[in-house]
Design a protein around this motif. Structure first.
Motif, short mmCIF file in Angstrom:
data_model
loop_
_atom_site.label_atom_id
_atom_site.label_comp_id
_atom_site.label_asym_id
_atom_site.label_seq_id
_atom_site.Cartn_x
_atom_site.Cartn_y
_atom_site.Cartn_z
N TYR A 1 89.88 35.14 90.57
CA TYR A 1 89.79 34.00 89.49
C TYR A 1 88.59 32.82 89.89
CZ TYR A 1 92.91 31.29 92.60
OH TYR A 1 93.55 30.71 93.58
N TRP A 2 88.46 32.23 88.99
CA TRP A 2 87.53 30.84 89.16
C TRP A 2 87.72 30.08 88.00
CZ3 TRP A 2 85.41 35.69 87.55
CH2 TRP A 2 84.67 35.67 86.64
N PHE A 3 87.14 28.83 88.14
CA PHE A 3 87.34 27.66 87.28
C PHE A 3 85.81 27.38 86.75
CE2 PHE A 3 90.72 27.30 90.17
CZ PHE A 3 92.02 26.85 89.24
N GLN A 4 85.54 27.38 85.34
CA GLN A 4 84.32 27.32 84.87
C GLN A 4 84.14 26.04 84.24
OE1 GLN A 4 82.29 30.24 84.51
NE2 GLN A 4 80.66 29.34 83.94
N THR A 5 82.88 25.36 84.46
CA THR A 5 82.71 24.12 83.87
C THR A 5 81.07 24.28 83.37
OG1 THR A 5 83.64 23.07 85.56
CG2 THR A 5 82.14 21.75 84.05
N ASN A 6 80.91 24.35 82.01
CA ASN A 6 79.81 24.83 81.36
C ASN A 6 79.13 25.95 82.07
OD1 ASN A 6 79.56 22.24 79.61
ND2 ASN A 6 79.57 21.32 81.26
N GLY A 7 77.86 25.75 82.68
CA GLY A 7 77.58 27.12 83.44
C GLY A 7 77.75 27.13 84.88
N LYS A 8 78.56 26.45 85.36
CA LYS A 8 79.02 26.47 86.78
C LYS A 8 80.46 27.16 87.08
CE LYS A 8 76.24 22.44 87.53
NZ LYS A 8 76.44 21.31 86.54
N THR A 9 80.45 27.67 88.19
CA THR A 9 81.73 28.31 88.63
C THR A 9 82.34 27.57 89.77
OG1 THR A 9 80.60 30.02 89.90
CG2 THR A 9 81.31 30.53 87.65
N ALA A 10 83.59 27.68 90.03
CA ALA A 10 84.09 26.95 91.16
C ALA A 10 85.32 27.96 91.72
CB ALA A 10 84.52 25.46 90.91
N ALA A 11 85.81 27.83 93.08
CA ALA A 11 86.89 28.58 93.43
C ALA A 11 88.13 27.76 93.37
CB ALA A 11 86.34 29.05 94.94
N THR A 12 87.84 26.55 93.12
CA THR A 12 89.06 25.58 93.25
C THR A 12 88.78 24.80 92.00
OG1 THR A 12 88.15 23.82 94.51
CG2 THR A 12 89.41 25.65 95.68
N THR A 13 90.06 23.99 91.48
CA THR A 13 90.03 22.96 90.59
C THR A 13 89.35 21.56 91.08
OG1 THR A 13 92.48 22.26 91.37
CG2 THR A 13 92.38 23.70 89.57
N LEU A 14 89.53 21.40 92.30
CA LEU A 14 88.70 20.09 92.89
C LEU A 14 87.22 20.40 92.68
CD1 LEU A 14 88.63 17.26 94.22
CD2 LEU A 14 88.77 18.73 96.43
N ALA A 15 86.91 21.49 92.99
CA ALA A 15 85.47 21.64 92.70
C ALA A 15 84.96 21.61 91.34
CB ALA A 15 84.89 22.95 93.32
N GLN A 16 85.91 22.19 90.47
CA GLN A 16 85.58 22.17 88.89
C GLN A 16 85.65 20.82 88.58
OE1 GLN A 16 88.80 23.08 86.52
NE2 GLN A 16 87.44 24.06 84.80
#
Length: 195
Positions: free
Chosen positions: A119-134
């Protein structure tokens, strides 16, 4: 429900994934949609060569909903699943080398059933492994006017026997086929992810 402002709901936009056949949708109960504050979602299984993967996307239009998605570490524990094999990684897509997916992974087990989850968290065109990074990505994107689309993406597949290599490989193949289109969908007219 529609997602990224294009007027195209996820369910119609991702009816097909190249090389995979859809098996059908799993509707969410209205109370779950409300609890997760979803603007749109997709919960669909796909099959290829007898192997099944299930894709869930919870999609949000606004930055104010970043963090509305529940981290699977909370959800699966709360539903009685035992979690093992947790890790994080980055997947570089062979067919789209400019794209990378930062993800978290785990094995869940309950009543003799085992599944590999990525799983990952997507922000526009970026992916993050955690909600903090998102959340960090969203702050950056808002500063530069990149939009407010965000999503939680989860892909699962059964684990047979003791081997976890093949299920992870199966998910990797699915991400290779699915993610370039989803990246364009989530990023809108934004730049391709290069980090």
């Amino acid at each position: 429900m529609t997602a990224n402002g294009s007027g195209a709901p996820l369910r119609s936009e991702f009816e097909r994934v190249a090389g995979w056949n859809p098996l059908g949708d799993q509707p969410l109960e209205p109370r779950v949609v409300e609890e997760l504050r979803l603007d749109d979602y997709l919960y669909r299984s796909f099959i290829r060569d007898g192997a099944v993967v299930t894709l869930y996307i919870g999609y949000y239009h606004t930055a104010g909903k970043v963090g509305a998605a529940h981290d699977p570490l909370v959800c699966f524990n709360g539903q009685g699943w035992r979690i093992t094999g947790r890790s994080k990684g980055q997947l570089s897509l062979a067919g789209s080398p400019e794209l990378r997916v930062n993800y978290s992974s785990m094995i869940v087990e309950r009543d003799g059933q085992r599944e590999q989850i990525v799983y990952w968290f997507q922000t526009n065109g970026k992916t993050a492994a955690t909600t903090l990074a998102q959340k960090v990505h969203m702050v950056q994107d808002r500063l530069f006017g990149s939009g407010e689309n965000n999503a939680f993406v989860r892909i699962s597949t059964p684990v047979a026997g003791d081997s976890t290599a093949r299920p992870l490989e199966r998910i990797t193949h699915f991400v290779e086929a699915f993610y370039p289109s989803f990246h364009r969908y989530a990023a809108g007219a934004g730049p391709l992810e290069t980090r």
